[in-house]
Design a protein around this motif. Structure first.
Motif, PDB file in Angstrom:
ATOM      1  N   TYR A  40       0.805  -1.216   0.000  1.00 27.72           N
ATOM      2  CA  TYR A  40       0.000   0.000   0.000  1.00 27.72           C
ATOM      3  C   TYR A  40       0.841   1.270   0.000  1.00 27.72           C
ATOM      4  O   TYR A  40       0.341   2.352  -0.277  1.00 27.72           O
ATOM      5  N   GLN A  41       2.131   1.143   0.273  1.00 26.61           N
ATOM      6  CA  GLN A  41       2.973   2.331   0.229  1.00 26.61           C
ATOM      7  C   GLN A  41       4.425   1.948   0.032  1.00 26.61           C
ATOM      8  O   GLN A  41       4.900   0.968   0.606  1.00 26.61           O
ATOM      9  N   SER A  42       5.136   2.731  -0.790  1.00 28.39           N
ATOM     10  CA  SER A  42       6.577   2.582  -0.970  1.00 28.39           C
ATOM     11  C   SER A  42       7.218   3.916  -0.634  1.00 28.39           C
ATOM     12  O   SER A  42       6.777   4.960  -1.123  1.00 28.39           O
ATOM     13  N   LEU A  43       8.248   3.874   0.188  1.00 26.84           N
ATOM     14  CA  LEU A  43       8.947   5.084   0.617  1.00 26.84           C
ATOM     15  C   LEU A  43      10.435   4.916   0.368  1.00 26.84           C
ATOM     16  O   LEU A  43      10.940   3.791   0.355  1.00 26.84           O
TER      17      LEU A  43
ATOM     18  N   CYS B  39      -0.003  -1.029   8.603  1.00 30.10           N
ATOM     19  CA  CYS B  39       1.153  -1.851   8.253  1.00 30.10           C
ATOM     20  C   CYS B  39       1.154  -3.152   9.047  1.00 30.10           C
ATOM     21  O   CYS B  39       1.070  -3.150  10.268  1.00 30.10           O
TER      22      CYS B  39
ATOM     23  N   LYS C 274       8.967  -0.952   1.582  1.00 35.94           N
ATOM     24  CA  LYS C 274       7.644  -1.361   1.114  1.00 35.94           C
ATOM     25  C   LYS C 274       6.801  -1.753   2.317  1.00 35.94           C
ATOM     26  O   LYS C 274       7.233  -2.567   3.135  1.00 35.94           O
TER      27      LYS C 274
ATOM     28  N   TYR D  73      -3.910   8.210   5.301  1.00 37.00           N
ATOM     29  CA  TYR D  73      -4.601   7.406   4.306  1.00 37.00           C
ATOM     30  C   TYR D  73      -6.091   7.682   4.334  1.00 37.00           C
ATOM     31  O   TYR D  73      -6.900   6.824   4.073  1.00 37.00           O
TER      32      TYR D  73
ATOM     33  N   GLY E 181      -4.452   5.404  -1.821  1.00 42.03           N
ATOM     34  CA  GLY E 181      -3.099   4.900  -2.030  1.00 42.03           C
ATOM     35  C   GLY E 181      -3.005   3.419  -2.309  1.00 42.03           C
ATOM     36  O   GLY E 181      -1.955   2.926  -2.696  1.00 42.03           O
ATOM     37  N   ASP E 182      -4.104   2.681  -2.115  1.00 46.81           N
ATOM     38  CA  ASP E 182      -4.071   1.245  -2.388  1.00 46.81           C
ATOM     39  C   ASP E 182      -3.974   1.006  -3.887  1.00 46.81           C
ATOM     40  O   ASP E 182      -4.565   1.726  -4.687  1.00 46.81           O
TER      41      ASP E 182
ATOM     42  N   THR F   2      -4.676   2.889  -9.004  1.00 49.59           N
ATOM     43  CA  THR F   2      -4.472   3.429  -7.662  1.00 49.59           C
ATOM     44  C   THR F   2      -5.749   4.097  -7.182  1.00 49.59           C
ATOM     45  O   THR F   2      -6.366   4.873  -7.911  1.00 49.59           O
TER      46      THR F   2
END
Length: 195
Positions: free
Chosen positions: A40-43, A61, A73, A132, A161-162, A182
């Protein structure tokens, strides 16, 4: 001041915080990650410790993977919940949230922020910020000549964001960008690909 100590040759990562004499160990699975459907998220975070702290500060998470290219991730499910989700990814370390020492999150340890919030340290306490939030998306629309690569009905409706990945039918290639949709904070799916 914090000192980070990462041992690439050991299956653990240690953290010592100056002044507190606390040391934390993270057990990791090398060269492993989860299926993209739960991402659901990459930083961009340079260390596994930073990635672990970020995961601990968000209720959404459930697992993380940190890559050699410094990508963190975050996943909504863990391999313990569904072992069939595990995939090999060289240079990536997978960790389940339940295996993380909560102290890495600092004052956010044991936070009670909501599913769509991120805990942020504030002096000797913390605050919850909506990260989110926004509207939820219903089931993704169909795409001609494509099928959803993987979808878990438990995740309906998706939140901001999914992502959902599609596979084009055989002998058909995607055009216009990656075959991913997205969920936007307007409640609408955003995508630019076609098959």
């Amino acid at each position: 001041m914090k000192f980070f100590s990462i041992f690439g040759f050991l299956p653990t990562v240690g953290l010592t915080v100056a002044g507190t004499c606390s040391e934390y160990t993270i057990t990791k699975s090398a060269d492993s990650t989860l299926h993209q459907a739960y991402l659901y998220q990459s930083l961009t975070l340079s260390t596994l410790i930073e990635c672990a702290s970020y995961c601990l500060r968000g209720a959404k998470c459930k697992a993380l993977a940190h890559t050699s290219s410094q990508t963190c991730k975050l996943f909504t499910k863990s391999k313990e919940e569904d072992p069939s989700l595990v995939q090999t990814e060289i240079g990536t370390n997978y960790v389940t949230k339940s295996d993380l020492p909560s102290g890495i999150a600092g004052t956010c340890s044991g936070h009670v922020c909501g599913e769509d919030d991120l805990c942020v340290q504030s002096d000797s306490t913390y605050r919850c910020i909506p990260v989110y939030g926004g509207k939820r998306c219903s089931k993704p629309p169909g795409v001609k000549n494509a099928v959803v690569d993987f979808a878990d009905p438990e995740t309906y409706p998706w939140g901001t964001g999914d992502n959902v990945r599609f596979n084009c039918s055989s002998n058909v290639t995607p055009t216009g960008g990656p075959s991913v949709m997205t969920c936007m904070d307007t409640g609408i799916w955003s995508y630019s690909f076609s098959c």
